[in-house]
Write an enzyme that holds these catalytic residues in place. Structure first.
Site, PDB file in Angstrom:
ATOM      1  N   ASN A 154     -23.042 -15.793 -24.830  1.00  0.00           N
ATOM      2  CA  ASN A 154     -24.689 -16.641 -25.176  1.00  0.00           C
ATOM      3  C   ASN A 154     -25.417 -16.102 -26.857  1.00  0.00           C
ATOM      4  OD1 ASN A 154     -25.185 -18.133 -22.855  1.00  0.00           O
ATOM      5  ND2 ASN A 154     -25.396 -15.552 -21.781  1.00  0.00           N
ATOM      6  N   GLU A 165     -20.050 -23.312 -30.911  1.00  0.00           N
ATOM      7  CA  GLU A 165     -19.561 -22.370 -30.229  1.00  0.00           C
ATOM      8  C   GLU A 165     -17.482 -21.464 -30.063  1.00  0.00           C
ATOM      9  OE1 GLU A 165     -20.241 -21.403 -27.326  1.00  0.00           O
ATOM     10  OE2 GLU A 165     -22.264 -23.077 -26.798  1.00  0.00           O
ATOM     11  N   HIS A 192     -31.464 -22.182 -26.564  1.00  0.00           N
ATOM     12  CA  HIS A 192     -32.347 -22.327 -25.208  1.00  0.00           C
ATOM     13  C   HIS A 192     -33.744 -23.142 -25.763  1.00  0.00           C
ATOM     14  CE1 HIS A 192     -28.655 -21.662 -22.569  1.00  0.00           C
ATOM     15  NE2 HIS A 192     -28.455 -22.075 -23.228  1.00  0.00           N
ATOM     16  N   HIS A 194     -27.362 -29.916 -27.863  1.00  0.00           N
ATOM     17  CA  HIS A 194     -27.297 -28.137 -27.100  1.00  0.00           C
ATOM     18  C   HIS A 194     -26.392 -26.942 -27.914  1.00  0.00           C
ATOM     19  CE1 HIS A 194     -26.011 -23.960 -25.181  1.00  0.00           C
ATOM     20  NE2 HIS A 194     -24.856 -24.672 -25.131  1.00  0.00           N
ATOM     21  N   ARG A 253     -19.862 -10.458 -19.951  1.00  0.00           N
ATOM     22  CA  ARG A 253     -20.219 -12.200 -20.268  1.00  0.00           C
ATOM     23  C   ARG A 253     -21.139 -12.937 -21.059  1.00  0.00           C
ATOM     24  NH1 ARG A 253     -18.353 -16.627 -15.817  1.00  0.00           N
ATOM     25  NH2 ARG A 253     -19.102 -18.485 -17.355  1.00  0.00           N
ATOM     26  N   HIS A 297     -27.949 -18.606 -28.292  1.00  0.00           N
ATOM     27  CA  HIS A 297     -28.487 -19.677 -26.932  1.00  0.00           C
ATOM     28  C   HIS A 297     -29.514 -18.997 -26.574  1.00  0.00           C
ATOM     29  CE1 HIS A 297     -23.832 -19.908 -26.390  1.00  0.00           C
ATOM     30  NE2 HIS A 297     -24.213 -20.994 -26.044  1.00  0.00           N
ATOM     31  N   ARG A 339     -20.652 -27.683   1.670  1.00  0.00           N
ATOM     32  CA  ARG A 339     -20.607 -25.685   0.968  1.00  0.00           C
ATOM     33  C   ARG A 339     -19.041 -25.758   0.689  1.00  0.00           C
ATOM     34  NH1 ARG A 339     -22.118 -25.956   6.173  1.00  0.00           N
ATOM     35  NH2 ARG A 339     -24.591 -25.536   6.527  1.00  0.00           N
ATOM     36  N   LYS A 360     -12.274 -16.620 -24.759  1.00  0.00           N
ATOM     37  CA  LYS A 360     -13.663 -16.698 -23.264  1.00  0.00           C
ATOM     38  C   LYS A 360     -12.786 -16.637 -22.182  1.00  0.00           C
ATOM     39  CE  LYS A 360     -17.012 -19.771 -21.179  1.00  0.00           C
ATOM     40  NZ  LYS A 360     -18.139 -21.041 -20.976  1.00  0.00           N
ATOM     41  N   GLU A 415     -20.988 -12.138 -15.104  1.00  0.00           N
ATOM     42  CA  GLU A 415     -22.059 -11.918 -16.779  1.00  0.00           C
ATOM     43  C   GLU A 415     -22.619 -10.834 -15.592  1.00  0.00           C
ATOM     44  OE1 GLU A 415     -23.684 -15.484 -18.851  1.00  0.00           O
ATOM     45  OE2 GLU A 415     -25.556 -15.348 -17.756  1.00  0.00           O
ATOM     46  N   LYS A 426     -18.916 -21.334 -15.239  1.00  0.00           N
ATOM     47  CA  LYS A 426     -21.159 -21.617 -14.713  1.00  0.00           C
ATOM     48  C   LYS A 426     -21.217 -23.039 -14.401  1.00  0.00           C
ATOM     49  CE  LYS A 426     -22.916 -17.707 -17.920  1.00  0.00           C
ATOM     50  NZ  LYS A 426     -23.431 -17.813 -18.786  1.00  0.00           N
TER      51      LYS A 426
END
Length: 545
Positions: free
Chosen positions: A430, A370, A437, A450, A426, A433, A306, A412, A422, A328
């Site tokens: 993207n 990026e 993606h 990527h 935030r 993206h 956990r 960032k 997000e 993330k």
């Protein structure tokens, strides 16, 4: 105004053993009145005349560091004195940065208007040509770290300023009585400010061999290093020995390489080793590799017992400038990228820039996507800098890469500070993206890197921004040209319109079945919006091979 001239000037003067003078303070001393009062009583024209006289007198002095007012260059004589009598350093800041830094400052008479942003934009438009005319050195400030800015200036002033005294705390160190300029500028520490979840980002050369840096954020006696088959032969033993030298017991976990390996089966392999080795809650996971390893290790740390601590040690440019920062974590699903995961912040990010020396050209280009993104969405001066330095970045120039990494992490970190999970802002990270993606999933994970998919996605997002009237044609072409110069693809694969739409509909930003895009409005600023389907289809037709 608001670029940090006074703060940086004081630090620079102290380092160079010179006297610091602020021209505004000199005007106030001569008149006995504050700047706002001079503006109110005499008007701007009279103030500018006083300012010109002060500039004339001060530039005749020797051994000073002079911070001028932001409007001093409006006077032609002042420009001539500055240019001919000294070295002029222009601290360049974006409109957003200036607005943030001056929003509560009531001592700036030009900004006491109903729309300070509009005023700053107009002042910048008028003054920028004059700044560039007189400047010998241009330094982009972003969110300024004073020491970094000062060191950047010193590095460009020439070799006579390279040797500087070491900090007092280090003067007793028999191994190093002095620190050179190159050593000072090679290591930076930034902070992601998230309250109790805050953590540092260390950026520098040869950090994997420094136990004081690597082990500083590992509280317990046991460490599990998670890496892949490509990175392991290069850096695993070095990092293991560094940690063992710091008294840590090291477990090594080596996973297959590739985006297609960012899946449930490989996540289970991490848990298999941790459980077989009887690792308890005191274990710290260390992600040694690129974005895939960072995301999976972070997710494993969030879930194991956990939640256990983890440290990011990114070894690719893409992971150093983006994926290692922000918390993330996750894995891919056949129906969508990064759809299973958690927000889970690391204890630290340690970016050893020397690992980029072994990075293949294709991986470097993927990371540059990026870097370009950060300039495009939030920092137009940084975008300008990338354009001017793209050949150095592609050639792996150490100084250029160090600045690109640092500035990207600053941008960032600031966005994450404002919106950790997000909820709104935030999402601008993207940019490119949504299309990217879709390319990755549509082609099959690993066919395109990527960063390659994001680079092409930024071209598509720029085309969509242009068709909606958010940016002009020259801005769109700048995006395309820079992406191409970085060695990234600019033409999208033909997945079929129906498949494109299907893939873009599986996106974390989407709400109520509507696809949301991050678009430019204008270049250097961004907007999160839905778009008319006919415009989206036109964009796909224009960008697809």
């Amino acid at each position: 105004m608001g670029a940090g001239k006074t703060t940086v000037g004081r630090a620079l003067a102290k380092r160079l053993n010179k006297q610091f003078i602020d021209s505004d303070h000199e005007i106030e001393a001569r008149t006995g009145a504050a700047i706002p009062l001079i503006f109110e009583i005499e008007g701007e024209a009279s103030f500018r005349q006083r300012e010109a006289e002060v500039i004339r007198d001060l530039t005749a002095q020797q051994d000073i560091v002079l911070a001028t007012g932001g409007g001093a260059i409006l006077n032609a004589e002042s420009r001539a004195y500055l240019k001919s009598r000294g070295t002029v350093i222009y601290l360049r800041a974006s409109v957003n940065s200036i607005l943030q830094r001056t929003s509560h400052d009531k001592n700036r008479p030009l900004l006491q208007t109903a729309d300070p942003r509009k005023t700053i934009e107009e002042l910048s438009r008028v003054r920028e040509p004059f700044y560039n005319e007189v400047a010998d050195i241009v330094i982009d400030t972003g969110r300024p770290n004073v020491q970094f800015l000062m060191q950047s200036i010193l590095a460009q002033l020439g070799p006579e300023h390279a040797q500087v005294p070491a900090p007092a705390s280090q003067q007793q160190d028999s191994l190093s009585k002095h620190i050179t300029m190159a050593q000072l500028s090679s290591f930076h520490t930034l902070h992601v400010d998230l309250g109790t979840r805050s953590y540092p980002i260390s950026i520098g050369q040869e950090l994997l061999s420094d136990p004081t840096v690597v082990a500083a954020h590992i509280p317990g006696p046991r460490v599990a290093i998670v890496t892949n088959t490509v990175v392991a032969p290069l850096y695993l033993e070095r990092l293991s020995k560094t940690l063992e030298a710091a008294g840590k017991r090291v477990t090594q976990i080596i996973l297959p390489d590739g985006e297609e390996e960012k899946n449930w089966a490989n996540l289970m392999k991490v848990f298999d080793v941790l459980l077989a080795e009887k690792c308890d809650r005191k274990i710290t996971l260390v992600a040694l590799g690129g974005g895939v390893i960072g995301d999976m290790t972070g997710f494993a740390a969030a879930a194991y017992m956990r939640g256990v601590p983890f440290v990011q040690v990114p070894t690719t440019l893409l992971s150093q400038v983006d994926s290692s920062v922000g918390g993330k974590t996750g894995i891919n699903h056949p129906l969508g990228k990064n759809m299973i995961g958690a927000f889970y912040q690391p204890q630290a990010v340690i970016a050893d820039t020397s690992t980029l020396n072994t990075l293949p050209a294709r991986e470097l280009s993927a990371g540059l996507s990026e870097v370009i993104k950060h300039g495009a969405i939030i920092d137009a001066p940084f975008f300008d800098w990338i354009e001017a330095n793209i050949s150095k970045l592609v050639a792996k120039d150490a100084d250029a890469l160090a600045y690109a990494i640092k500035r990207s992490c600053e941008i960032k970190a600031d966005v994450v500070r404002q919106d950790e999970r997000e909820g709104g802002l935030r999402a601008i990270l993207n940019f490119g993206h949504t299309f990217g993606h879709a390319i990755e999933a549509g082609m099959g994970y690993g066919v395109w890197l990527h960063g390659e998919a994001v680079g092409c996605g930024m071209v598509m997002a720029a085309e969509l921004s242009y068709r909606l009237g958010f940016i002009d044609a020259p801005s769109k072409e700048r995006i395309v040209a820079l992406v191409k110069a970085a060695g990234l693809p600019t033409v999208a694969p033909d997945l079929g319109v129906a498949r494109w739409l299907e893939l873009m509909e599986v996106d974390k930003k989407n709400e109520g079945g509507e696809i949301k895009f991050i678009l430019l409005k204008p270049l250097g600023a961004s907007i999160i919006t839905t778009v008319p389907q006919d415009i989206l289809l036109q964009t796909l037709n224009a960008c697809v091979a």
